[in-house]
Design a protein around this motif. Structure first.
Motif, PDB file in Angstrom:
ATOM      1  N   TYR A 238       0.875  -1.285   0.074  1.00 34.02           N
ATOM      2  CA  TYR A 238      -0.014  -0.056   0.070  1.00 34.02           C
ATOM      3  C   TYR A 238       0.721   1.081  -0.104  1.00 34.02           C
ATOM      4  CZ  TYR A 238      -3.855   3.168   1.251  1.00 34.02           C
ATOM      5  OH  TYR A 238      -4.709   4.154   1.526  1.00 34.02           O
ATOM      6  N   SER A 239       1.808   1.252   0.763  1.00 31.50           N
ATOM      7  CA  SER A 239       2.755   2.341   0.695  1.00 31.50           C
ATOM      8  C   SER A 239       4.008   2.006   1.597  1.00 31.50           C
ATOM      9  CB  SER A 239       2.101   3.878   1.260  1.00 31.50           C
ATOM     10  OG  SER A 239       2.717   5.022   1.042  1.00 31.50           O
ATOM     11  N   TYR A 240       5.169   2.767   1.701  1.00 28.47           N
ATOM     12  CA  TYR A 240       6.072   2.622   2.336  1.00 28.47           C
ATOM     13  C   TYR A 240       7.154   3.548   2.416  1.00 28.47           C
ATOM     14  CZ  TYR A 240       8.589   2.171  -1.969  1.00 28.47           C
ATOM     15  OH  TYR A 240       9.136   2.526  -3.246  1.00 28.47           O
ATOM     16  N   VAL A 241       8.018   3.715   3.268  1.00 30.78           N
ATOM     17  CA  VAL A 241       9.542   4.371   3.366  1.00 30.78           C
ATOM     18  C   VAL A 241      10.806   3.542   3.435  1.00 30.78           C
ATOM     19  CG1 VAL A 241       8.325   6.598   4.498  1.00 30.78           C
ATOM     20  CG2 VAL A 241       9.479   4.738   5.790  1.00 30.78           C
TER      21      VAL A 241
ATOM     22  N   LEU B  98       4.522  -0.158  -5.846  1.00 36.72           N
ATOM     23  CA  LEU B  98       3.392   0.267  -5.105  1.00 36.72           C
ATOM     24  C   LEU B  98       2.455  -0.813  -5.810  1.00 36.72           C
ATOM     25  CD1 LEU B  98       4.011   2.248  -2.966  1.00 36.72           C
ATOM     26  CD2 LEU B  98       2.159   3.853  -3.823  1.00 36.72           C
TER      27      LEU B  98
ATOM     28  N   ILE C 103       5.283   7.826   5.780  1.00 37.25           N
ATOM     29  CA  ILE C 103       4.699   6.585   5.461  1.00 37.25           C
ATOM     30  C   ILE C 103       3.524   6.604   4.291  1.00 37.25           C
ATOM     31  CG2 ILE C 103       3.635   4.494   5.942  1.00 37.25           C
ATOM     32  CD1 ILE C 103       5.834   4.035   8.148  1.00 37.25           C
ATOM     33  N   PRO C 104       2.404   7.473   4.449  1.00 35.51           N
ATOM     34  CA  PRO C 104       1.301   7.525   3.404  1.00 35.51           C
ATOM     35  C   PRO C 104       1.879   8.304   2.129  1.00 35.51           C
ATOM     36  CG  PRO C 104       0.780   8.614   5.728  1.00 35.51           C
ATOM     37  CD  PRO C 104       2.251   8.296   5.670  1.00 35.51           C
ATOM     38  N   VAL C 105       2.865   9.144   2.103  1.00 35.01           N
ATOM     39  CA  VAL C 105       3.246   9.763   0.906  1.00 35.01           C
ATOM     40  C   VAL C 105       3.310   9.322  -0.287  1.00 35.01           C
ATOM     41  CG1 VAL C 105       5.828  10.239   0.937  1.00 35.01           C
ATOM     42  CG2 VAL C 105       4.194  12.235   0.381  1.00 35.01           C
ATOM     43  N   LEU C 106       3.819   8.121  -0.520  1.00 38.03           N
ATOM     44  CA  LEU C 106       4.228   7.374  -1.767  1.00 38.03           C
ATOM     45  C   LEU C 106       2.612   7.126  -2.439  1.00 38.03           C
ATOM     46  CD1 LEU C 106       7.244   5.201  -1.430  1.00 38.03           C
ATOM     47  CD2 LEU C 106       6.980   7.382  -2.645  1.00 38.03           C
ATOM     48  N   ARG C 107       1.761   6.580  -1.578  1.00 41.61           N
ATOM     49  CA  ARG C 107       0.526   6.439  -2.003  1.00 41.61           C
ATOM     50  C   ARG C 107      -0.274   7.660  -2.508  1.00 41.61           C
ATOM     51  NH1 ARG C 107      -2.310   2.714  -4.441  1.00 41.61           N
ATOM     52  NH2 ARG C 107      -1.039   1.425  -3.318  1.00 41.61           N
TER      53      ARG C 107
ATOM     54  N   PHE D 257      -4.465   6.661   2.915  1.00 45.17           N
ATOM     55  CA  PHE D 257      -3.541   7.225   2.854  1.00 45.17           C
ATOM     56  C   PHE D 257      -3.498   8.428   1.973  1.00 45.17           C
ATOM     57  CE2 PHE D 257      -0.142   4.100   4.262  1.00 45.17           C
ATOM     58  CZ  PHE D 257      -0.568   4.015   5.424  1.00 45.17           C
ATOM     59  N   ASN D 258      -4.770   8.596   1.491  1.00 43.16           N
ATOM     60  CA  ASN D 258      -5.212   9.577   0.569  1.00 43.16           C
ATOM     61  C   ASN D 258      -5.603  10.961   0.876  1.00 43.16           C
ATOM     62  OD1 ASN D 258      -4.141   8.026  -1.724  1.00 43.16           O
ATOM     63  ND2 ASN D 258      -6.357   7.050  -1.845  1.00 43.16           N
TER      64      ASN D 258
END
Lengths: 137, 379
Positions: free
Chosen positions: A66-69, A112, B143-147, B248-249
């Motif tokens: 879903y997402s990551y850093v 993603l 953590i949410p930013v890439l989504r 995350f949007n």
């Protein structure tokens, strides 16, 4: 001096079933018997409708990224940077934080929405952590 | 709550901002409080309401010698002070107290008299987030930013432009920590912290504090400073676990707090002359512009990159330089509030001409909590 260890979860009575599950290779989720809502993290009632009638079941272990850093800073104890801190959306709906194994920790490799499947990392006799790897096939 | 019934009559930051190794965190609270009390032309004994976060109200009240009849220790992270303003306004309207002091201070850099943060291993965060190597805000907040970027087509260059534009504001502010101009390339070449965020997209870590004094609008004319009225307020919380956000949007807490504040103030987006969006990291102004309803999320990246929020732009945003370039002690909300008050008083270093309405939006505990305050200088 001993190597600093990664943060270890300490189960509570409401979460013990989850940690009992990971020890035997099961990712356990809870489903509300009243409204069928599937949720995580564990608790003995439904956060959607407040019913206390809930069941534990074995999840498929399938999901997607879903997402990551990718952490490049001085790492948390037990980690060597760079490493990804990821959030996985499970096929059953809930999301959970995890690490992605068997995959380069790079933006190119960590795509993603890539399909993932659960794997288990044993930390000690008490705790096995669910982690995820790219799904095969 | 009714609009414009409570006003800010005192506002000040600590005497110094930045690296203050000769003051404990508690002393920074006192320094900010005494400056705000002087700003309002009051004595400590005039204060009958008190609110603060992290430090307890009893600790700060004892240290200052305040004997309150109303206290609030709401501690929900860096936006706690927006919530204090909201609660204080309600308490003053209800007659629980007349003159409220709100303090924030943090020895974020020097760590003098600051208690370490600790995540208990049997907490939900300790069980389900900490074991995966989260290590402080830089590895959690982004953590949410890439989504968000994938969903809305936001580019890395647009995200970098947030830091560039805020540095332009900081250059106009003598108290800002970082004033050297930077380019998008500088941001994208700075040291990687937590991909996709690089050093210049992360907030500063500094020492400092600030304090506000609120009273009823009916009394506010008796003070030396131009009263700044509380026009609308909102607050909410979502989750302390970033992995458990609804999506995350968007931030649900942002949307709830923002819409309450706009509704209470009775304003439309085009009425907003000045905007503060708590920018612990570069993605927050994008979330804020979308969640507060200024524009579709898809447009937030180009809106900032095209210069609409820069000096002279149509929506001046984070005019003190923000947490990225002005200062950030760990809890930035108080500094955003201070800048809104300065803009409404007409005393900001980078003053927006003729600004009458300022919206100040805060976030706390990653995306855990949110508070929004609408200020105006016209009753």
């Amino acid at each position: 001096m001993a190597e600093p260890q990664r943060a270890r979860p300490k189960p509570t009575p409401e979460t013990q079933h989850f940690w009992d599950g990971t020890k035997v290779g099961e990712l356990r989720l809870q489903r509300c018997d009243a409204c069928a809502h599937v949720y995580f993290p564990p608790r003995p009632f439904c956060p959607s409708c407040a019913s206390r009638k809930v069941s534990v079941f074995k999840a498929s272990g399938k999901g997607f990224l879903y997402s990551y850093v990718i952490n490049h800073r001085p790492a948390a104890p037990g980690f060597t940077p760079p490493y990804a801190i990821a959030v996985v959306e499970l096929a059953e709906g809930p999301r959970m934080m995890s690490n992605i194994i068997d995959c380069p920790q790079t933006p190119e490799a960590l795509e993603l929405d890539m399909k993932l499947e659960v794997a288990f990392q044993t930390l000690d006799d008490a705790i096995t952590l669910p982690v995820f790897r790219p799904a095969k096939g | 709550m009714r609009r414009n019934q409570v006003a800010v009559v005192g506002a000040a930051e600590t005497t110094e901002l930045g690296v203050i190794p000769d003051m404990s965190q508690l002393q920074l609270h006192a320094d900010a409080a005494l400056n705000a009390i002087a700003d309002a032309g009051l004595k400590l004994s005039d204060i009958d309401g008190f609110a603060t976060a992290v430090e307890t109200p009893q600790q700060v009240c004892h240290y200052l010698g305040i004997k309150p009849t109303w206290v609030d220790g709401t501690s929900v992270g860096g936006c706690s002070f927006m919530l204090h303003v909201r609660h204080a306004a309600a308490a003053i309207e209800a007659g629980l107290c007349k003159t409220v002091l709100i303090t924030h201070a943090e020895s974020g850099k020097s760590m003098i008299g600051k208690q370490p943060r600790f995540t208990a291993p049997d907490s939900l965060n300790g069980q389900f987030e900490s074991p995966y190597g989260v290590y402080g805000p830089p590895s959690m907040f982004p953590i949410p930013v890439l989504r968000f970027m994938k969903t809305y087509g936001i580019t890395h260059e647009q995200l970098a432009a947030v830091a560039v534009v805020q540095r332009e504001w900081a250059a106009k502010n003598p108290r800002a920590m970082m004033k050297e101009p930077i380019t998008v390339a500088d941001v994208l070449n700075s040291r990687m912290i937590a991909y996709p965020f690089r050093l210049l997209q992360c907030c500063l870590v500094t020492d400092g504090g600030g304090a506000l004094i609120l009273t009823s609008a009916d009394r506010a004319g008796d003070f030396p400073r131009k009263p700044i009225y509380i026009m609308g307020t909102g607050e909410s919380v979502e989750t302390p676990m970033v992995s458990q956000m609804e999506t995350f949007n968007s931030s649900r807490a942002f949307k709830v707090a923002g819409s309450l504040a706009f509704k209470e103030a009775g304003i439309a987006h085009e009425d907003v002359d000045h905007l503060m969006i708590y920018d612990a990291f570069a993605h927050l102004p994008l979330f804020g512009l979308g969640d507060l309803g200024f524009m579709p999320y898809e447009e937030t990246g180009s809106f900032i990159a095209d210069g609409n929020t820069r000096p002279g732009g149509k929506l001046p945003l984070n005019t003190n330089g923000g947490g990225l370039s002005y200062m950030h002690s760990g809890m930035y909300g108080m500094y955003a509030l201070q800048e809104s008050v300065r803009q409404m008083r007409g005393t900001a270093p980078a003053q927006v001409p003729n600004a009458k309405i300022s919206v100040c939006h805060g976030v706390g505990g990653m995306f855990a909590a949110s508070g929004t305050i609408v200020f105006t200088n016209e009753r």
